[in-house]
Design a protein around this motif. Structure first.
Motif, mmCIF file in Angstrom:
data_model
loop_
_atom_site.group_PDB
_atom_site.id
_atom_site.type_symbol
_atom_site.label_atom_id
_atom_site.label_comp_id
_atom_site.label_asym_id
_atom_site.label_seq_id
_atom_site.Cartn_x
_atom_site.Cartn_y
_atom_site.Cartn_z
ATOM 1 N N PHE A 1 0.853 -1.182 0.000
ATOM 2 C CA PHE A 1 0.000 0.000 0.000
ATOM 3 C C PHE A 1 0.893 1.237 0.000
ATOM 4 O O PHE A 1 2.043 1.182 0.427
ATOM 5 C CB PHE A 1 -0.891 0.013 1.253
ATOM 6 N N HIS A 2 0.307 2.350 -0.447
ATOM 7 C CA HIS A 2 1.107 3.582 -0.516
ATOM 8 C C HIS A 2 0.510 4.734 0.282
ATOM 9 O O HIS A 2 1.012 5.856 0.202
ATOM 10 C CB HIS A 2 1.341 3.964 -1.974
ATOM 11 N N SER A 3 -0.535 4.442 1.051
ATOM 12 C CA SER A 3 -1.098 5.460 1.948
ATOM 13 C C SER A 3 -1.856 4.757 3.066
ATOM 14 O O SER A 3 -2.274 3.602 2.929
ATOM 15 C CB SER A 3 -2.039 6.406 1.196
ATOM 16 N N LEU A 4 -2.050 5.477 4.159
ATOM 17 C CA LEU A 4 -2.837 4.940 5.262
ATOM 18 C C LEU A 4 -4.298 4.754 4.830
ATOM 19 O O LEU A 4 -4.958 3.796 5.252
ATOM 20 C CB LEU A 4 -2.743 5.852 6.482
ATOM 21 N N GLU A 5 -4.783 5.638 3.978
ATOM 22 C CA GLU A 5 -6.144 5.519 3.471
ATOM 23 C C GLU A 5 -6.309 4.248 2.650
ATOM 24 O O GLU A 5 -7.338 3.573 2.734
ATOM 25 C CB GLU A 5 -6.511 6.753 2.630
ATOM 26 N N GLU A 6 -5.305 3.904 1.866
ATOM 27 C CA GLU A 6 -5.345 2.677 1.066
ATOM 28 C C GLU A 6 -5.380 1.441 1.975
ATOM 29 O O GLU A 6 -6.093 0.475 1.699
ATOM 30 C CB GLU A 6 -4.129 2.632 0.139
ATOM 31 N N ILE A 7 -4.635 1.487 3.070
ATOM 32 C CA ILE A 7 -4.672 0.394 4.050
ATOM 33 C C ILE A 7 -6.084 0.268 4.610
ATOM 34 O O ILE A 7 -6.658 -0.825 4.625
ATOM 35 C CB ILE A 7 -3.673 0.639 5.202
ATOM 36 N N ASP A 8 -6.645 1.376 5.073
ATOM 37 C CA ASP A 8 -7.979 1.350 5.669
ATOM 38 C C ASP A 8 -9.026 0.846 4.682
ATOM 39 O O ASP A 8 -9.889 0.043 5.032
ATOM 40 C CB ASP A 8 -8.369 2.730 6.190
ATOM 41 N N LYS A 9 -8.948 1.298 3.445
ATOM 42 C CA LYS A 9 -9.910 0.875 2.423
ATOM 43 C C LYS A 9 -9.799 -0.626 2.181
ATOM 44 O O LYS A 9 -10.803 -1.323 2.120
ATOM 45 C CB LYS A 9 -9.653 1.640 1.127
ATOM 46 N N ASN A 10 -8.591 -1.149 2.091
ATOM 47 C CA ASN A 10 -8.377 -2.574 1.839
ATOM 48 C C ASN A 10 -8.859 -3.415 2.992
ATOM 49 O O ASN A 10 -9.527 -4.421 2.803
ATOM 50 C CB ASN A 10 -6.904 -2.841 1.543
ATOM 51 N N VAL A 11 -8.513 -3.037 4.206
ATOM 52 C CA VAL A 11 -8.913 -3.811 5.390
ATOM 53 C C VAL A 11 -10.424 -3.801 5.541
ATOM 54 O O VAL A 11 -11.038 -4.819 5.792
ATOM 55 C CB VAL A 11 -8.216 -3.267 6.660
ATOM 56 N N ASN A 12 -11.051 -2.631 5.345
ATOM 57 C CA ASN A 12 -12.517 -2.541 5.458
ATOM 58 C C ASN A 12 -13.220 -3.349 4.381
ATOM 59 O O ASN A 12 -14.229 -3.977 4.627
ATOM 60 C CB ASN A 12 -12.973 -1.083 5.425
ATOM 61 N N SER A 13 -12.694 -3.372 3.146
ATOM 62 C CA SER A 13 -13.326 -4.133 2.075
ATOM 63 C C SER A 13 -13.172 -5.636 2.300
ATOM 64 O O SER A 13 -14.025 -6.414 1.924
ATOM 65 C CB SER A 13 -12.763 -3.737 0.708
ATOM 66 N N ASN A 14 -12.091 -6.067 2.966
ATOM 67 C CA ASN A 14 -11.908 -7.481 3.258
ATOM 68 C C ASN A 14 -12.811 -7.955 4.386
ATOM 69 O O ASN A 14 -13.106 -9.134 4.496
ATOM 70 C CB ASN A 14 -10.453 -7.785 3.615
ATOM 71 N N LYS A 15 -13.260 -7.035 5.267
ATOM 72 C CA LYS A 15 -14.154 -7.402 6.365
ATOM 73 C C LYS A 15 -15.599 -7.493 5.914
ATOM 74 O O LYS A 15 -16.408 -8.116 6.562
ATOM 75 C CB LYS A 15 -14.035 -6.371 7.504
ATOM 76 N N ALA A 16 -15.918 -6.821 4.807
ATOM 77 C CA ALA A 16 -17.315 -6.780 4.343
ATOM 78 C C ALA A 16 -17.763 -8.103 3.767
ATOM 79 O O ALA A 16 -17.081 -8.972 3.458
ATOM 80 C CB ALA A 16 -17.468 -5.679 3.293
#
Length: 122
Positions: A107-122
């Motif tokens: 990942f290249h930003s904290l926002e990208e991390i958050d987006k990826n982790v949240n999409s994997n939990k859905a």
């Protein structure tokens, strides 16, 4: 509050296992930060975010690459991949899943991390 205490305990475990290895040459490792994200060129380290552990490496042009999320043992192993040290303790080998995370989760930003982790939990 309990999550913060667990995060601090794991941070201390990481320090104990990695820092002990580099302690003799600590001046060579001033650029590595345990448990915090330091956004400056030529820095790296590991930190906890929303219950997950990540590594980061920032180059001389301030371009940052994050890796993770890792488990307790996985983050220690991932840190040894960043630091120029060798650990032979079998307990800190990557699992197959963590090795795939190491190879493919960048990942290249904290926002990208958050987006990826949240999409994997859905």
């Amino acid at each position: 509050m309990e999550r913060k205490i667990m995060s601090n305990i794991l941070n201390e475990e990481i320090k104990k296992n990695l820092y002990g290895i580099v302690q003799e040459n600590i001046d060579d490792y001033e650029y590595f930060h345990f448990g915090e994200f330091v956004e400056k060129p030529n820095q790296c380290g590991c930190f906890e975010r929303n219950g997950n552990w990540y590594t980061y490496v920032i180059d001389e042009k301030n371009f940052c690459t994050f890796g993770g999320p890792y488990s307790r043992n996985g983050i220690i192993c991932a840190c040894t991949m960043i630091l120029p040290i060798t650990m032979v303790k079998e307990q800190y080998n990557f699992t197959e899943e963590e090795f795939n995370i190491y190879l493919h989760n960048h990942f290249h930003s904290l926002e990208e991390i958050d987006k990826n982790v949240n999409s994997n939990k859905a």
